[in-house]
Design an enzyme around this catalytic site. Sequence first.
Site, PDB file in Angstrom:
ATOM      1  N   GLY A 115      49.457 -19.818 -17.181  1.00 52.13           N
ATOM      2  CA  GLY A 115      50.053 -20.797 -17.643  1.00 52.13           C
ATOM      3  C   GLY A 115      51.319 -21.940 -17.376  1.00 52.13           C
ATOM      4  N   LEU A 116      50.929 -21.180 -15.550  1.00 50.40           N
ATOM      5  CA  LEU A 116      52.173 -22.344 -14.827  1.00 50.40           C
ATOM      6  C   LEU A 116      52.050 -23.281 -14.485  1.00 50.40           C
ATOM      7  CD1 LEU A 116      54.042 -19.074 -13.763  1.00 50.40           C
ATOM      8  CD2 LEU A 116      54.818 -20.309 -16.320  1.00 50.40           C
ATOM      9  N   ASP A 140      51.069 -31.511 -18.108  1.00 51.70           N
ATOM     10  CA  ASP A 140      51.939 -30.393 -16.869  1.00 51.70           C
ATOM     11  C   ASP A 140      51.608 -31.638 -15.693  1.00 51.70           C
ATOM     12  OD1 ASP A 140      51.673 -28.750 -17.912  1.00 51.70           O
ATOM     13  OD2 ASP A 140      49.414 -28.238 -18.213  1.00 51.70           O
ATOM     14  N   SER A 197      49.150 -23.925 -12.416  1.00 53.23           N
ATOM     15  CA  SER A 197      48.989 -24.369 -10.286  1.00 53.23           C
ATOM     16  C   SER A 197      47.488 -25.253 -10.469  1.00 53.23           C
ATOM     17  CB  SER A 197      48.372 -22.456 -10.732  1.00 53.23           C
ATOM     18  OG  SER A 197      46.743 -22.724 -10.906  1.00 53.23           O
TER      19      SER A 197
HETATM   20  C1  GLA Z   1      47.959 -26.617 -20.973  1.00 51.90           C
HETATM   21  C2  GLA Z   1      47.507 -27.922 -20.260  1.00 51.90           C
HETATM   22  C3  GLA Z   1      49.091 -29.156 -21.248  1.00 51.90           C
HETATM   23  C4  GLA Z   1      48.881 -28.752 -22.987  1.00 51.90           C
HETATM   24  C5  GLA Z   1      49.300 -27.113 -22.919  1.00 51.90           C
HETATM   25  C6  GLA Z   1      49.822 -26.793 -24.354  1.00 51.90           C
HETATM   26  O1  GLA Z   1      49.203 -26.679 -20.349  1.00 51.90           O
HETATM   27  O2  GLA Z   1      46.897 -28.597 -19.929  1.00 51.90           O
HETATM   28  O3  GLA Z   1      48.022 -30.665 -21.022  1.00 51.90           O
HETATM   29  O4  GLA Z   1      48.201 -29.046 -23.895  1.00 51.90           O
HETATM   30  O5  GLA Z   1      48.779 -26.665 -22.011  1.00 51.90           O
HETATM   31  O6  GLA Z   1      51.383 -27.125 -24.525  1.00 51.90           O
END
Ligand code: GLA
Length: 400
Positions: free
Chosen positions: A126-127, A174, A129
Site C-alpha cells: 500500500g505504499l 499515487d 511501489s
Molecule cells: C490505491 C490507488 C489510489 C487510491 C488508494 C486508496 O493506492 O492506487 O488511487 O484510490 O488506493 O485511497
Amino acid sequence: MHNDEIPYEVVAQYRTRFGAEPEYLVRTPGRVNLIGEHTDYNGGWVLPFAIDRSITMAAGEGRGSSAIVALDRDETVEFDSRYLPAPRPGHWSNYPIGVMSEFAAAGSAVPQIRAAFAGSIPQGGGLSSSAALENCMALLLDRIIGTGLPRETLALYSQAAEHHYAGVRCGIMDQFATLLCRRGHGLLLDCRTRAYRQVPLGLRDYRFVLCNSMVKHDLATSGYNDRRRECESALATLRERHPRMVDLRDCTPEYLESSRGRLSDVEYRRVLHQVGENRRVLDAEQALHAGDIPWLGRLMAESHDSLARNFEVSSPEQDFLVSEAMERGGSPGARMTGGGFGGNVICLVSAKRVGDFAISLRESYRRRFGLEAEILECEPSDGAGIEDLAIMEGSGSPSP
Ligand code: GLA
C-alpha cells in the site's frame, strides 16, 4: 541493501548486464497517504506524502531492442518497443510497458529502452511501489523523447498505464504524490480539479511510524475495482434527484440522509465514508496548521474506523495494529494507508517512545498473528527526480 547503496548497485548492475554506461538515473519514492482514502476516484481530497523509500532505475537507449531488468527478482523482459507486448496479468512489467504504451497512444515514437531497477519500497504494502515504477518510466521517456511534459501530465500517463495494463481502475493520488511531493510536506490534492498545495508536516514531538502487517494486497484481484463500481452506482442513484452532482464529493450529509431509502445498505455506507473522509482531510490540514497533533490523531483514528466499517477495505491484521498502536503504544492516531486489504498502517508516535513502541507492537502482533511486522520510522520526502548521467561530472556515477 541499504537505501543509500541502491543507486550504486543499480548502476553497477546496468554496466554488467548491458556492457555499457547508463545515460540516466531515475528515482521515484513511495508514498504514505496520511488521510483521504478511496476519495481520489470520487473527485475528493487526499493528503499523501512521499517517503524515504524509493525505486531507482538506471537506463539508456536500447540498441535495436528493449530490455528491462527487475534486479530484486533477477528477471528480465525483452521486447521490441515498436510492438509492445500485451499485458501479463499480475506481472511487474505491466507498469513500465504500460507507460510506454501510453506514450505511443499519445503519438510519440517510443524508443528502444534498456533499464535496470531495484527498490526499497515494500511491494503490495500500500505504499505505491507500482506508481513509483510507472513514474520512473514516465520521467525517462519524457526525457529521452524530449516531450517536456508537465509532471501532472506524466502522472496521468502513469495512471492510464495502471488502468489499461495492470487492470486496476485507480485514482490519481499515487502517481501525483510520487511526482509532486516535497520534503517535509504533504500534498493536499483536490482530485477533481487536480489543484494542489503543499502542507507543512510540522509534527513537533511526534514522528511517523509505518507498520507493515506483512499481509500483501493485490489491488487487481482484491475488492478495489468493486468499491469503485459501488461508488459509481450510488452516484447514479443520487444524481437522479440532483443531476448537477458530479462526484460523490458533492454529496452533503443532509442529502445522503434524505436519500438513504433509495440506496442499498452497502451503497449508503460507501457514501457515508466519502462524506466523512473528505471533511476529515480538510480538518487534517487545519490541525496541521494549528500544530494540533492530538486532533490529527483523532482524525486518523476516525478515518480508519470508517474504512473498516463503512468502506470495508481494512483487514483484521491492520485493525489489530491500529488498535494496539493506540491502546498500548501510546499513539494518538493510526490508520491503514493505501488501497487496503492488507499492507501498512501509519501511526503517529511520540519521538521519545519510537523505540519502545516498535518493540511492544512487534511483540503483540507476533503473539496474535504469528507474523513479524516490519516497523519503520519515515520522513516526508521529495518526489521523483531524474539525473542525466552523461552530462554529470565523473560520467556514469550517481551523485553521492
Ligand atoms: C490505491 C490507488 C489510489 C487510491 C488508494 C486508496 O493506492 O492506487 O488511487 O484510490 O488506493 O485511497
